[in-house]
Design a protein around this motif. Sequence first.
Motif, PDB file in Angstrom:
ATOM      1  N   SER A  93      -5.303 -23.413 104.091  1.00  0.00           N
ATOM      2  CA  SER A  93      -5.316 -24.877 104.129  1.00  0.00           C
ATOM      3  C   SER A  93      -4.381 -25.387 103.055  1.00  0.00           C
ATOM      4  O   SER A  93      -4.192 -24.733 102.022  1.00  0.00           O
ATOM      5  CB  SER A  93      -6.731 -25.422 103.904  1.00  0.00           C
ATOM      6  N   ALA A  94      -3.785 -26.522 103.312  1.00  0.00           N
ATOM      7  CA  ALA A  94      -2.830 -27.091 102.351  1.00  0.00           C
ATOM      8  C   ALA A  94      -3.397 -28.371 101.754  1.00  0.00           C
ATOM      9  O   ALA A  94      -3.819 -29.276 102.482  1.00  0.00           O
ATOM     10  CB  ALA A  94      -1.497 -27.371 103.030  1.00  0.00           C
ATOM     11  N   GLY A  95      -3.425 -28.420 100.445  1.00  0.00           N
ATOM     12  CA  GLY A  95      -3.839 -29.629  99.751  1.00  0.00           C
ATOM     13  C   GLY A  95      -2.642 -30.265  99.074  1.00  0.00           C
ATOM     14  O   GLY A  95      -1.670 -29.579  98.737  1.00  0.00           O
ATOM     15  N   THR A  96      -2.685 -31.565  98.918  1.00  0.00           N
ATOM     16  CA  THR A  96      -1.576 -32.262  98.272  1.00  0.00           C
ATOM     17  C   THR A  96      -2.070 -33.108  97.118  1.00  0.00           C
ATOM     18  O   THR A  96      -3.203 -33.586  97.116  1.00  0.00           O
ATOM     19  CB  THR A  96      -0.814 -33.169  99.264  1.00  0.00           C
ATOM     20  N   GLY A  97      -1.200 -33.271  96.155  1.00  0.00           N
ATOM     21  CA  GLY A  97      -1.491 -34.107  95.004  1.00  0.00           C
ATOM     22  C   GLY A  97      -0.187 -34.566  94.390  1.00  0.00           C
ATOM     23  O   GLY A  97       0.870 -34.529  95.037  1.00  0.00           O
ATOM     24  N   SER A  98      -0.257 -34.969  93.156  1.00  0.00           N
ATOM     25  CA  SER A  98       0.922 -35.455  92.453  1.00  0.00           C
ATOM     26  C   SER A  98       1.053 -34.720  91.125  1.00  0.00           C
ATOM     27  O   SER A  98       0.150 -34.010  90.700  1.00  0.00           O
ATOM     28  CB  SER A  98       0.823 -36.971  92.207  1.00  0.00           C
TER      29      SER A  98
END
Length: 383
Positions: A93-98
Amino acid sequence: MKLFQRNGDGKRVSKRNGFAFGVFGAIVAVFIVTALFQSQGIQINIETNPEKAQANPLTVENTEKNNIKAIQAAQEAVVGVSAVKEGARGENSAGTGSGVIYKKDGDKALVVTNHHVIEQASDLEVTLSDGTKTDAELQGSDPFTDLAVLEIDAEHVSKVADFAKSEDVEVGQTAFAIGNPLGMDFAGSVTKGIVSGLDRNVPVDLNGDSEPDWHTTVLQTDAAINPGNSGGALINQNGKVIGINSMKIAKAEVEGIGFAIPAETVTSITSELESKGEVERPYIGVSLYDLSQLPARAVQGELNLPENVEGGAVVGKTATGTPAAEAGLKQNDVITAINGETVASTLDLRKYLYEDAKAGDEATLTVYRNGQQQQITLTLSEQ
């Protein structure tokens, strides 16, 4: 100024010039307002030189232009962080943030983001403000402050963020949150608010048991922080980073309560993560749980505690070769104080160790064993 005219009897009478009186009244009003503001501790400057006044007018338009410049400069240092995580059944699974680029050293650059953004990630990728993608390598991470440091290639890095001093941050000042809410489709999004509070202590559950393991100290802001903003920058009107966006209260009845890790904490923790890969904190070498979690029957029966002992940290297991083992701490010992400071829960003990102590210090524990109070002294070591 006076003008003279003759009345019906031929005598001269004075007549006030309306324009002159109006100017005089305006001047008096300015002095009254000035005195009022200064009595409240507010300094105002009246520019009497027309050329200077025209060159530096205090207008909403100029304020907005300054804000835009500050935001544009800071945006270049804010990046997107993609984390590929492998699930229990092998699916990814791919998570995104900054993240925020805070240092450039030779051909490498360093990015600070949140621990929860990259936790358990097998692959990391950073997307720069111009859309360039580059692989990232984890240098270190700290769950207690929710911070992590990534290393990337500096080839396309053009901007490094400036950090403000935490002591200069005040409640009520304007704040802008910059990040990538909901992924890279909204990269570089900016929301505006104010600093709503300082030194807020927010409980954090690190092991998923719905009990707080730590209280992290954060800034509060009403600038909108959405999923994907985590790890992004909270900046002031000068474009300097005052915090790293971390979390918000996500309840239907709550609006506009978000939190950022203060700049001072960020600079301190990232320095340790760069050099050591982790934050070294003193420990005693035991597993603990709160006395309040035990049923009253166990407290009075198995632990045989006096009725006046209502809180404490109960020792579960003691690891071999640790300060606790060497000092003789045993299972079911109840720690109620450390160096004279009350320990009502495991959180109290952890806060003291991580904030008021260091490796090599001696610590005297007040312990109840089989209902009897005793003092146990040990030397703290690094975890």
